[in-house]
Design an enzyme around this catalytic site. Structure first.
Site, PDB file in Angstrom:
ATOM      1  N   SER A  45       0.830  -1.201   0.000  1.00 56.87           N
ATOM      2  CA  SER A  45       0.000   0.000   0.000  1.00 56.87           C
ATOM      3  C   SER A  45       0.869   1.258   0.000  1.00 56.87           C
ATOM      4  O   SER A  45       1.635   1.486  -0.925  1.00 56.87           O
ATOM      5  CB  SER A  45      -0.954  -0.048   1.192  1.00 56.87           C
ATOM      6  OG  SER A  45      -1.999   0.878   1.052  1.00 56.87           O
ATOM      7  N   ASP A 207      -5.960  -3.644  -2.229  1.00 57.53           N
ATOM      8  CA  ASP A 207      -4.874  -3.306  -1.304  1.00 57.53           C
ATOM      9  C   ASP A 207      -4.195  -4.549  -0.717  1.00 57.53           C
ATOM     10  O   ASP A 207      -4.850  -5.432  -0.168  1.00 57.53           O
ATOM     11  CB  ASP A 207      -5.456  -2.465  -0.167  1.00 57.53           C
ATOM     12  CG  ASP A 207      -4.397  -1.692   0.600  1.00 57.53           C
ATOM     13  OD1 ASP A 207      -3.392  -2.305   0.982  1.00 57.53           O
ATOM     14  OD2 ASP A 207      -4.585  -0.486   0.804  1.00 57.53           O
TER      15      ASP A 207
END
Length: 348
Positions: A45, A207
């Site tokens: 991320s 993610d």
């Protein structure tokens, strides 16, 4: 400009954390000032964004500590929130996007920002980040690896390592910016990324933090041999249970409907439980720089300049404190080969 010391190799692991990623930069800058050079970087991320730039700049030292600092502090995080036409409709637009399984924001600005920074450093595809390092497995010979969650296949993927084995694609031909964009696709906030395999099958990537927000074991060697240099990690994980509300902002209303915040606690544990358990291991904790980022939420994209500066300094100070007590030789003597055999060595 801060005086840099003679370079020494290190593998670097950077956690996710959305806007909290400014804290990662502070820690990275301090490491650079102390002469550490990233041989490889693993990120999830927000860590994938910072990691991509660090990995791209490392071979020729194109960016010094001051350059990295200025780049990070110049970002306008509000521009990361780029809604589509439908999503611009007040209330109904975002709700419709979520019901359709999309994200409220396109994520184009974030992807284009990363692509532009990498292009300036001579990097576009993972082929540009190839390593001539015969001690590594063939599929892992890259300066950067980022995590993403393939919700179609139900698994964590590490890019570029899994491009060939999972999707039948040539890793060297894949866009680094696209992989970073997938790794930062916070569900329902940013639109997921679609990856088409060589067989024509589509996968939805979101993610990487859903399954591994702090992939500290990504760069550990598994052959039981003594590491060539340490792997150091920087984490933005909150101090639980006090930081529960900072993991998934917006879940506070759930407390009205569940006894003692049970649903919130379950969802929080799903996101960070594995990483928290790993951090409890002494050979992981000892090589981890912990940045206190609880004052800033993951999706606080309206963060002020004062808050950005403060978070950066927290990362810098955390790394300073860590390096004051860090002794590589003592670490290797204490853990060494025994750690690597448990998927927790201090690097390659």
């Amino acid at each position: 400009m801060a005086e840099t010391r003679p370079t020494r190799a290190v593998d670097l692991v950077l956690s996710g954390g959305g806007v909290k990623g400014v804290g990662l930069v502070g820690a990275v800058v301090k490491l650079m000032e102390d002469g550490y050079r990233a041989h490889r970087v693993a990120g999830s991320s927000a860590g994938s964004i910072v990691g991509a730039i660090v990995a791209a700049a490392a071979p020729s030292n194109q960016l010094g500590p001051d350059d990295v600092r200025e780049l990070a502090l110049s970002i306008d995080y509000r521009k990361f929130l780029d809604p589509g036409l439908i999503e611009r409709v007040p209330l109904l637009g975002p709700a419709w996007a979520i019901l359709e399984g999309k994200g409220v924001y396109k994520g184009d600005y974030a992807r284009d920002f990363v692509a532009a920074q990498l292009k300036d450093l001579g990097v576009q595809t993972f082929g540009d980040l190839r390593l001539a390092d015969e001690e590594l497995p063939e599929e892992q010979r890259y300066r950067l690896v980022v995590t993403a969650t393939d919700v179609t296949r139900g698994q964590l993927v590490r890019l570029p390592w899994d491009y060939h084995g999972v999707y039948g694609l040539d890793p060297d031909e894949q866009s680094v910016a696209d992989a970073v964009r997938a790794s930062m696709s916070i569900p329902f906030l940013f639109r997921p990324v679609t990856l088409t395999s060589a067989a024509g099958l589509e996968s939805t990537l979101v993610d990487g933090g859903l399954l591994s927000n702090y992939p500290i074991d990504s760069l550990d060697r598994l052959d039981g041999k003594r590491p060539r240099w340490p792997t150091l990690g920087v984490t933005l994980l909150p101090n639980l249970p006090a930081g529960n509300d900072k993991v998934i902002p917006g879940l506070a209303p759930l407390r009205l409907f569940s006894g003692p915040h049970l649903l919130e606690q379950v969802l929080t544990t799903l996101l960070v439980g594995r990483d928290q358990a790993y951090l409890n291991q002494p050979w992981v904790s000892a090589r981890t720089i912990r940045v206190d980022s609880t004052d800033v939420g993951v999706v606080d994209f309206d963060i002020s300049r004062e808050e950005i500066d403060a978070l950066y300094l927290k990362g810098y100070d955390a790394a300073t404190k860590f390096l004051t007590g860090w002794n590589e030789a003592a670490y290797l003597k204490q853990f060494g080969r025994g750690v690597s055999s448990r998927r927790a060595s201090s690097g390659r």
